[in-house]
Design a protein around this motif. Sequence first.
Motif, PDB file in Angstrom:
ATOM      1  N   SER A 134      -4.961  -7.385   1.574  1.00 29.50           N
ATOM      2  CA  SER A 134      -5.323  -6.283   0.673  1.00 29.50           C
ATOM      3  C   SER A 134      -6.762  -5.835   0.892  1.00 29.50           C
ATOM      4  CB  SER A 134      -5.111  -6.708  -0.776  1.00 29.50           C
ATOM      5  OG  SER A 134      -5.254  -5.608  -1.648  1.00 29.50           O
ATOM      6  N   LEU A 135      -7.670  -6.780   1.103  1.00 29.28           N
ATOM      7  CA  LEU A 135      -9.074  -6.423   1.310  1.00 29.28           C
ATOM      8  C   LEU A 135      -9.268  -5.613   2.589  1.00 29.28           C
ATOM      9  CD1 LEU A 135     -11.087  -9.614   0.269  1.00 29.28           C
ATOM     10  CD2 LEU A 135     -10.629  -7.539  -1.056  1.00 29.28           C
ATOM     11  N   VAL A 136      -8.600  -6.001   3.669  1.00 31.11           N
ATOM     12  CA  VAL A 136      -8.734  -5.253   4.917  1.00 31.11           C
ATOM     13  C   VAL A 136      -8.221  -3.827   4.740  1.00 31.11           C
ATOM     14  CG1 VAL A 136      -7.934  -5.074   7.306  1.00 31.11           C
ATOM     15  CG2 VAL A 136      -8.683  -7.278   6.415  1.00 31.11           C
ATOM     16  N   LYS A 137      -7.083  -3.691   4.054  1.00 30.25           N
ATOM     17  CA  LYS A 137      -6.553  -2.343   3.812  1.00 30.25           C
ATOM     18  C   LYS A 137      -7.517  -1.529   2.963  1.00 30.25           C
ATOM     19  CE  LYS A 137      -2.953  -1.782   1.054  1.00 30.25           C
ATOM     20  NZ  LYS A 137      -1.550  -1.726   0.573  1.00 30.25           N
ATOM     21  N   GLN A 138      -8.042  -2.122   1.895  1.00 29.46           N
ATOM     22  CA  GLN A 138      -8.994  -1.406   1.043  1.00 29.46           C
ATOM     23  C   GLN A 138     -10.264  -1.050   1.817  1.00 29.46           C
ATOM     24  OE1 GLN A 138      -9.635  -3.376  -2.804  1.00 29.46           O
ATOM     25  NE2 GLN A 138      -7.577  -4.241  -2.684  1.00 29.46           N
ATOM     26  N   TRP A 139     -10.750  -1.969   2.639  1.00 26.71           N
ATOM     27  CA  TRP A 139     -11.968  -1.745   3.421  1.00 26.71           C
ATOM     28  C   TRP A 139     -11.758  -0.604   4.417  1.00 26.71           C
ATOM     29  CZ3 TRP A 139     -12.897  -2.649   8.756  1.00 26.71           C
ATOM     30  CH2 TRP A 139     -14.237  -2.644   9.147  1.00 26.71           C
ATOM     31  N   GLU A 176      -8.921   2.065  -7.181  1.00 25.92           N
ATOM     32  CA  GLU A 176      -8.150   3.005  -6.360  1.00 25.92           C
ATOM     33  C   GLU A 176      -7.039   2.330  -5.564  1.00 25.92           C
ATOM     34  OE1 GLU A 176     -11.848   6.124  -5.464  1.00 25.92           O
ATOM     35  OE2 GLU A 176     -11.464   4.403  -4.130  1.00 25.92           O
ATOM     36  N   ALA A 177      -7.152   1.031  -5.314  1.00 29.22           N
ATOM     37  CA  ALA A 177      -6.199   0.324  -4.463  1.00 29.22           C
ATOM     38  C   ALA A 177      -4.839   0.169  -5.135  1.00 29.22           C
ATOM     39  CB  ALA A 177      -6.758  -1.050  -4.108  1.00 29.22           C
ATOM     40  N   ASP A 178      -3.779   0.064  -4.307  1.00 29.41           N
ATOM     41  CA  ASP A 178      -2.438  -0.124  -4.881  1.00 29.41           C
ATOM     42  C   ASP A 178      -2.083  -1.602  -5.057  1.00 29.41           C
ATOM     43  OD1 ASP A 178      -1.756  -1.073  -2.335  1.00 29.41           O
ATOM     44  OD2 ASP A 178      -0.656   0.729  -1.778  1.00 29.41           O
ATOM     45  N   TRP A 179      -2.804  -2.504  -4.380  1.00 34.78           N
ATOM     46  CA  TRP A 179      -2.617  -3.948  -4.496  1.00 34.78           C
ATOM     47  C   TRP A 179      -1.212  -4.389  -4.106  1.00 34.78           C
ATOM     48  CZ3 TRP A 179      -6.798  -6.911  -4.919  1.00 34.78           C
ATOM     49  CH2 TRP A 179      -7.972  -6.309  -5.415  1.00 34.78           C
ATOM     50  N   ALA A 232       7.579  -2.917  -2.491  1.00 34.03           N
ATOM     51  CA  ALA A 232       6.768  -3.685  -1.545  1.00 34.03           C
ATOM     52  C   ALA A 232       7.251  -5.126  -1.564  1.00 34.03           C
ATOM     53  CB  ALA A 232       5.293  -3.605  -1.922  1.00 34.03           C
ATOM     54  N   LEU A 233       6.739  -5.938  -0.656  1.00 29.49           N
ATOM     55  CA  LEU A 233       7.084  -7.359  -0.643  1.00 29.49           C
ATOM     56  C   LEU A 233       6.495  -8.083  -1.841  1.00 29.49           C
ATOM     57  CD1 LEU A 233       6.578  -8.208   3.130  1.00 29.49           C
ATOM     58  CD2 LEU A 233       8.755  -8.217   1.885  1.00 29.49           C
ATOM     59  N   ARG A 234       5.243  -7.732  -2.173  1.00 29.71           N
ATOM     60  CA  ARG A 234       4.556  -8.381  -3.292  1.00 29.71           C
ATOM     61  C   ARG A 234       3.582  -7.406  -3.941  1.00 29.71           C
ATOM     62  NH1 ARG A 234       5.152 -12.201   0.485  1.00 29.71           N
ATOM     63  NH2 ARG A 234       3.196 -11.846   1.562  1.00 29.71           N
ATOM     64  N   SER A 235       3.326  -7.637  -5.202  1.00 22.52           N
ATOM     65  CA  SER A 235       2.298  -6.898  -5.933  1.00 22.52           C
ATOM     66  C   SER A 235       1.284  -7.903  -6.459  1.00 22.52           C
ATOM     67  CB  SER A 235       2.901  -6.121  -7.112  1.00 22.52           C
ATOM     68  OG  SER A 235       1.872  -5.614  -7.953  1.00 22.52           O
ATOM     69  N   MET A 236       0.035  -7.774  -6.042  1.00 26.19           N
ATOM     70  CA  MET A 236      -1.012  -8.658  -6.555  1.00 26.19           C
ATOM     71  C   MET A 236      -1.405  -8.264  -7.972  1.00 26.19           C
ATOM     72  SD  MET A 236      -3.411  -9.111  -3.181  1.00 26.19           S
ATOM     73  CE  MET A 236      -4.336 -10.474  -3.936  1.00 26.19           C
ATOM     74  N   LYS A 237      -1.302  -7.006  -8.271  1.00 26.40           N
ATOM     75  CA  LYS A 237      -1.654  -6.502  -9.598  1.00 26.40           C
ATOM     76  C   LYS A 237      -0.646  -6.942 -10.649  1.00 26.40           C
ATOM     77  CE  LYS A 237      -2.427  -2.097 -12.018  1.00 26.40           C
ATOM     78  NZ  LYS A 237      -2.531  -0.625 -11.836  1.00 26.40           N
TER      79      LYS A 237
END
Length: 404
Positions: A196-201, A209-212, A227-232
Amino acid sequence: MSRTHPINCIIPPYILDKLLESEDGDVRKAALDTLLTTARLRGERSVRAAFSGAAAPGNGRRTIFDCRQSEFLPSAELARPEDGPASEDASVNRAFDALGLTRDFFKEAFQRNSVDDRGMRLDGYVHYSIKYANAFWDGRQMVFGDGDGQDFTDLTKSLDVIAHELGHGVTEFTSGFEYHKQAGALNESMSDVFGSLVKQWSLKETADEADWLIGADVWTPLIGGDALRSMKDPGSAYDNPLTGKDPQPDRMSEFVHLPDTRRGDWGGVHYNSGIPNKAFYLVAKHIGGFSWEAAGSIWYESLKASGAEDTFQDFADTTFRKAGELFGADSPEQSIVLAAWQEVEVQITGVPTGIARARSFAVDGNGGVGREDGGMEALSRQIGQLSNKVTVLAKDLAGMKGTR
């Protein structure tokens, strides 16, 4: 299976098992072939485990190979070296670009020199096997299947999936979280964090703003919005007749207890990773701004300070300590870490229950750490008082030792 050198696949075994129940014969066959191939790879990986540190340093140089649907990596053809021109094959170029973005993220955000912090070269293999519905890191290289076209599309299409898999390499060369039970769930969670961090970066997105989401670009291409997973919001990533409902828990009272076997997902590593995932999301969200800066630094430094068999409790305690070291013992950042873990029902060792709750979270209008009805100030005072008590106790103990 090697506990410290596993084959780390992005698609959880419980999803593939569910696809075996499909009425579509092609779906069943693709899922079965993927499971059988992955099982064979796990056996090969355990044999190669002793040689995992033998990869030659290469300043993170990328090389992409084309398997041409073969499963024999040594027969793959060179498709694009670091200094070579772009390929006519979109999969080759996507893999090349994603490996570079992940490498550059770790260099810029954490001053890490490739996966092993020693310039490990990054080799990627595309078009692996026939309709192989997975992507994996095997300790030496990244391998991508093309998917079956129905439930999974080409696995090179997802930057967060690729960064997730390389993240397993970073974990292997730092904490070495063993791949089962809570340590294995932390292993999976750290890869989701990195993905997620690489995508946000790459998108220059803030936490707000991120979809997580993890794997939204490659999971069920014919079904939108999943998606496969949601961190949010673990447990909400998907819900359809084909694969059922996302089974991830988001708190310890919903922890999934499973046998330490392949069918048991090695004690639920893909299930229970939702708990630390949610904690990280809460920290990033309520600190605000770019997630890789404060929250990412806390988690990365905690990963480096962790042990192979650490539990959620151990890791939570480490993040609390690292937040104090990085931002101050009674800083808002440390308070947010405390509240995030308590929200997922992991109590920081030595901190009285109830000292922080989700209501202590506050974000100002600019996306930064804020205050709400004095909750954060009160929390900081309580933490400061606790720190003072610990300091006094340490001095008393030192004095007692001196009088012996």
